[in-house]
Design a protein around this motif. Sequence first.
Motif, PDB file in Angstrom:
ATOM      1  N   LYS A  65      -7.895  -2.049 -22.441  1.00  0.00           N
ATOM      2  CA  LYS A  65      -6.759  -1.363 -21.861  1.00  0.00           C
ATOM      3  C   LYS A  65      -7.284  -0.184 -21.023  1.00  0.00           C
ATOM      4  O   LYS A  65      -8.400   0.294 -21.243  1.00  0.00           O
ATOM      5  N   ILE A  66      -6.471   0.263 -20.073  1.00  0.00           N
ATOM      6  CA  ILE A  66      -6.842   1.395 -19.227  1.00  0.00           C
ATOM      7  C   ILE A  66      -5.742   2.453 -19.315  1.00  0.00           C
ATOM      8  O   ILE A  66      -4.559   2.143 -19.199  1.00  0.00           O
ATOM      9  N   LYS A  67      -6.170   3.675 -19.537  1.00  0.00           N
ATOM     10  CA  LYS A  67      -5.241   4.792 -19.561  1.00  0.00           C
ATOM     11  C   LYS A  67      -5.444   5.652 -18.326  1.00  0.00           C
ATOM     12  O   LYS A  67      -6.571   5.978 -17.963  1.00  0.00           O
ATOM     13  N   HIS A  68      -4.331   6.009 -17.699  1.00  0.00           N
ATOM     14  CA  HIS A  68      -4.369   6.882 -16.532  1.00  0.00           C
ATOM     15  C   HIS A  68      -3.701   8.199 -16.889  1.00  0.00           C
ATOM     16  O   HIS A  68      -2.642   8.214 -17.508  1.00  0.00           O
ATOM     17  N   ARG A  69      -4.351   9.311 -16.471  1.00  0.00           N
ATOM     18  CA  ARG A  69      -3.856  10.626 -16.854  1.00  0.00           C
ATOM     19  C   ARG A  69      -2.485  10.932 -16.264  1.00  0.00           C
ATOM     20  O   ARG A  69      -1.703  11.685 -16.837  1.00  0.00           O
ATOM     21  N   THR A  70      -2.169  10.372 -15.095  1.00  0.00           N
ATOM     22  CA  THR A  70      -0.846  10.524 -14.506  1.00  0.00           C
ATOM     23  C   THR A  70      -0.212   9.152 -14.390  1.00  0.00           C
ATOM     24  O   THR A  70      -0.828   8.125 -14.677  1.00  0.00           O
ATOM     25  N   ASP A  71       1.034   9.107 -13.940  1.00  0.00           N
ATOM     26  CA  ASP A  71       1.742   7.833 -13.856  1.00  0.00           C
ATOM     27  C   ASP A  71       1.659   7.219 -12.459  1.00  0.00           C
ATOM     28  O   ASP A  71       2.432   6.312 -12.127  1.00  0.00           O
ATOM     29  N   ARG A  72       0.762   7.719 -11.617  1.00  0.00           N
ATOM     30  CA  ARG A  72       0.641   7.186 -10.265  1.00  0.00           C
ATOM     31  C   ARG A  72       0.007   5.792 -10.281  1.00  0.00           C
ATOM     32  O   ARG A  72      -0.980   5.562 -10.981  1.00  0.00           O
TER      33      ARG A  72
ATOM     34  N   ILE B 179       0.837  -1.213   0.000  1.00  0.00           N
ATOM     35  CA  ILE B 179       0.000   0.000   0.000  1.00  0.00           C
ATOM     36  C   ILE B 179       0.869   1.259   0.000  1.00  0.00           C
ATOM     37  O   ILE B 179       0.410   2.335   0.409  1.00  0.00           O
ATOM     38  N   ASP B 180       2.091   1.143  -0.469  1.00  0.00           N
ATOM     39  CA  ASP B 180       2.945   2.328  -0.544  1.00  0.00           C
ATOM     40  C   ASP B 180       2.314   3.412  -1.418  1.00  0.00           C
ATOM     41  O   ASP B 180       2.517   4.602  -1.189  1.00  0.00           O
ATOM     42  N   TRP B 181       1.561   2.990  -2.437  1.00  0.00           N
ATOM     43  CA  TRP B 181       0.916   3.950  -3.336  1.00  0.00           C
ATOM     44  C   TRP B 181      -0.014   4.893  -2.587  1.00  0.00           C
ATOM     45  O   TRP B 181      -0.201   6.054  -2.986  1.00  0.00           O
ATOM     46  N   TYR B 182      -0.629   4.394  -1.510  1.00  0.00           N
ATOM     47  CA  TYR B 182      -1.574   5.228  -0.763  1.00  0.00           C
ATOM     48  C   TYR B 182      -0.877   6.442  -0.161  1.00  0.00           C
ATOM     49  O   TYR B 182      -1.358   7.576  -0.270  1.00  0.00           O
ATOM     50  N   PHE B 183       0.270   6.218   0.454  1.00  0.00           N
ATOM     51  CA  PHE B 183       0.990   7.324   1.094  1.00  0.00           C
ATOM     52  C   PHE B 183       1.785   8.137   0.077  1.00  0.00           C
ATOM     53  O   PHE B 183       1.903   9.348   0.208  1.00  0.00           O
ATOM     54  N   ARG B 184       2.301   7.461  -0.939  1.00  0.00           N
ATOM     55  CA  ARG B 184       3.125   8.152  -1.925  1.00  0.00           C
ATOM     56  C   ARG B 184       2.287   8.998  -2.880  1.00  0.00           C
ATOM     57  O   ARG B 184       2.664  10.123  -3.228  1.00  0.00           O
ATOM     58  N   SER B 185       1.130   8.497  -3.299  1.00  0.00           N
ATOM     59  CA  SER B 185       0.352   9.165  -4.341  1.00  0.00           C
ATOM     60  C   SER B 185      -0.864   9.910  -3.819  1.00  0.00           C
ATOM     61  O   SER B 185      -1.215  10.971  -4.327  1.00  0.00           O
ATOM     62  N   MET B 186      -1.537   9.387  -2.785  1.00  0.00           N
ATOM     63  CA  MET B 186      -2.773  10.010  -2.320  1.00  0.00           C
ATOM     64  C   MET B 186      -2.555  10.953  -1.143  1.00  0.00           C
ATOM     65  O   MET B 186      -3.383  11.839  -0.903  1.00  0.00           O
ATOM     66  N   ILE B 187      -1.478  10.779  -0.414  1.00  0.00           N
ATOM     67  CA  ILE B 187      -1.208  11.633   0.740  1.00  0.00           C
ATOM     68  C   ILE B 187      -0.151  12.680   0.414  1.00  0.00           C
ATOM     69  O   ILE B 187      -0.315  13.865   0.689  1.00  0.00           O
ATOM     70  N   ALA B 188       0.947  12.259  -0.198  1.00  0.00           N
ATOM     71  CA  ALA B 188       2.096  13.150  -0.396  1.00  0.00           C
ATOM     72  C   ALA B 188       1.964  14.061  -1.608  1.00  0.00           C
ATOM     73  O   ALA B 188       2.727  15.021  -1.727  1.00  0.00           O
ATOM     74  N   THR B 189       1.053  13.773  -2.526  1.00  0.00           N
ATOM     75  CA  THR B 189       0.901  14.611  -3.720  1.00  0.00           C
ATOM     76  C   THR B 189      -0.573  14.964  -3.913  1.00  0.00           C
ATOM     77  O   THR B 189      -1.452  14.378  -3.286  1.00  0.00           O
ATOM     78  N   ASN B 190      -0.807  15.903  -4.796  1.00  0.00           N
ATOM     79  CA  ASN B 190      -2.177  16.212  -5.203  1.00  0.00           C
ATOM     80  C   ASN B 190      -2.391  15.848  -6.669  1.00  0.00           C
ATOM     81  O   ASN B 190      -3.233  16.454  -7.345  1.00  0.00           O
ATOM     82  N   ASP B 191      -1.638  14.863  -7.147  1.00  0.00           N
ATOM     83  CA  ASP B 191      -1.831  14.402  -8.522  1.00  0.00           C
ATOM     84  C   ASP B 191      -3.261  13.899  -8.701  1.00  0.00           C
ATOM     85  O   ASP B 191      -3.796  13.174  -7.851  1.00  0.00           O
ATOM     86  N   ILE B 192      -3.864  14.297  -9.801  1.00  0.00           N
ATOM     87  CA  ILE B 192      -5.244  13.906 -10.028  1.00  0.00           C
ATOM     88  C   ILE B 192      -5.326  12.459 -10.486  1.00  0.00           C
ATOM     89  O   ILE B 192      -4.374  11.906 -11.049  1.00  0.00           O
TER      90      ILE B 192
END
Length: 931
Positions: A503-510, A472-485
């Motif tokens: 296929k799935i496209k994500h607007r950011t690389d998070r 769950i590193d993504w939770y703290f790295r992407s949802m807490i530490a940044t405001n990337d949409i």
Amino acid sequence: MKIVYQAFFCVFCIFFAAKVSAQHESKLKIRIDADEHLVHVEQQLTFYNQTDRSLSEIILSDWNNAYSAKNTPLAKRFSDEFVRSFHFAKDEEHGHTRLHSITSGDTMLWHRPESQVDLIAVDLKTPILPGEKRIFTLQYTLKLPSAKFTGHGFHENGYHLRNWFLTPARIEDGEFIKNSHNNLDDISNGHFNVNLEIENPEAFIVTTDLDKVSSRIFEGKNRIDFALYLERKSDFLSYRNAFIDVENNLKPEKTDDIQRAIIVDRIVNFVRDKLGDYPNRKIVVSQNDYNKNPFYGLNQLPSFLKVFPQEFIYELKFLRTYTNNFLKQSVAIDARKDNWIYDAIQVNLMMDYIDTYHSQAKLTGNLSQFRLLKSYNITNLQFNGQYNYFYMLMARKNLDQPLSTPKDQLIKFNEQIASKYYAGITLKFLDSYLGDDIVEKSIREFYKTAKINDVSSADFASILRKNTDRNIDWYFRSMIATNDIMDYKFREVKKDNDSVRFKIKHRTDREIPVPVYGLKKNQVVFKEWITTVDPDSIYVIPRNDADKIVLNYKYELPEYNMRNNWRALKSFNFSHRPVKFVFFKDLEDPYYNQVLYVPTLSYNLYDGLTPGLRFYNKTMLDKRFIFDINPAYSTNTESLAGSVSLSFNQNVRNSKLYHVRYAVGGSKSHYAPDAAYFKFTPIVQFRFRPHDLRDNKKQLLSLRQVVVHRDPTNYQIDGDTQDYSVTNLRYVDNRTELTQHYTFLADFQAATNFGKAAVEFQYRKLFDNNRMLSLRFYGGSFLYNKTQSNYFSFSLDRPTDYLFDYNYYGRSESSGFFSQQLILAEGGFKSKLANPFANQWLTTVNTGFTVWNWIEVYGDAGFLKSRNQNEQFVYDSGIRLNLVTDYFEVYLPVYSNNGWEVSKNSYAERIRFIITLSPGTLLNLFTRKWF
């Protein structure tokens, strides 16, 4: 990996068990002087060094002294948010601390850190060794502030006290946390024991969450804060169960005693089941606490609308305030740096409570039952759906901030609403992803530790990681530490009878997981988590007869754009959205192309009342593409009028250049009784701001082409001014707050027959004696000028507005009431002089100074130069009634080149006024405080 986390956590618990064996202690003896609002304090402070290094100074929080001047961090915060009450308060309404002595054997030296008058640094003659205790004796007098500033201080019924006495600041990583008072209720104290003796309690009814020893003495163990209410008349009521005593004075909202008792008991037991036992026997839930931290939402609508039952509103208020105080009084974190943890746990609790007891509640309450409103998305949204929308309101404006942002760096709307809600929905999303009540168990475990130890967000992360096998590193790295949409959409969808490939496209690389749902006749037939989104990967899922696949169908993920999340699996894969006409306003509906319509009514002297019907697509959330079409009917001329605009908005994330707008617009209106004008304007705008969003500095660079056609009129004869096109390049740099404002503007215009350049500088300063100085400089010069009339000339007091930028109510009037409207532009003069135009150059200075309250004196002076004429010196002066700056002002001319204005005939016709009726402009009075 899980075993490693478990071992680490055991070591962590052992370490903190040793730390908590000793705490600071304060014995306080206070005497209250109610006439002067003074509190005389004798304090014995036992300071315990819980660090592993020697301390040569200690830091004490003295937040009462934050009210002592108009340049403290608290005062600057008020100014930044346009709060007038503190700066314009009487001296006796301010507060301060007079420290008489600090002794520990000998008299101690102390000082206040630079720019932080609400802290005290005590210089130690001999360092305090690790594990050592030292006793200090302090004598000081508190002058309490008025409670109207922050809710704490004196009021007509007594005193609300919190964070009022001197207490050691929390130590983290070997350093004191030096937080000043910013009206955020986020003081960071270390755990302490307290004994409070009130020498003259007979004058007041005492309400506190400390334990009562006698009528004069109260005490508490292992505290990080406590509440103290001293009132002549008390409306607190006590509610008790087997676990806790609640002192509560929330406004009853037309509920009876039995209803309130049932609500209190239900919420108390619910929170205990979710978190665990509260560490103290008593807790205070006050109306004052709720006012400082209310539940923002539609439940705040006037009660006569009866949108929600009164008991439900009371329930929300108690739930909000109880959970807030429950956490703030028992979870010892750095409330400024890690405030998102409070918010995440509280909002998660509130959402769980609504799901448990009011699962059918709608955002608009009883309004959802009206047949006429059933087609609105806002009336169909579940109550808990509002959290995502309030967050998205800021995200779409490019004003959202990372949850890890310290609380004092958040803009007001984020601090009080959007960031709180986003913290809760991100934790709810993590709970949905992990399942098995892992998040709930982790919260209980974290709370159990935080009740007795100083903790941080790192401890919360460690507990969560320990309790799951998933990464769950993504939770703290992407949802807490940044405001990337977060914005997902399908690509290359293929289906057969048994499976779906996509296929799935994500607007950011998070790397954030996303749920994929399969629907058949709007019923869920499958749900699969895509844990790692790779744009090149092909995902294959059993179809289960689904006729539609949807990303994030139940809105677990706070996604930026939900309009691109679904694909139909029919023979012909049309995923278009039908058009839906909606009256007035609505929330964005991802399944429709919404066209909103609303009647409009405008006015100017020549068109008269101008009713119209406006069609637009901007819902409550900002969009990238916006159209706005407003056909209208001029009642005076019996002809069509109105406007149309198309714009494309591009937000640039985490950049000084934060917004680019491309637009084209046109309008038609009348500029004279018998003549209309048509204006067509393509424009591109670039907006800049500092990385610190609380900084009110903004910059704008715009380039536009203004094309104007004017019908000929018998009232004005300007043969060369009927049709023209002007290229306009403009730069604006401004910063504004209550006590200080400046604006710099540079403007360049080029047309076939003229070219000109101008600069303008404005400055306002509000001094500590509440007098304001206003300065403005304007300088403009023609680069070339082939025109024969004054239509394009500079003007001293009433610009011709050939670009049709200003909201004149009678733009062609030279006499009468409408001619007295003042637009503070170009020369900025208030008196009407005989020759106000300059077709070569113009320079002016406008000044103003407060005489009393909103009454000011003003003076203007300058030079103007026209062809074949000498330079002319001009001036005027008078009285300004500055009722609402820039919105409602009246100017009374006194003396000018005309002589004594007050002695002239028809003086009333010389009075000038500024009045703003535009709803959009008036709205800025609200938004400037929040954004």
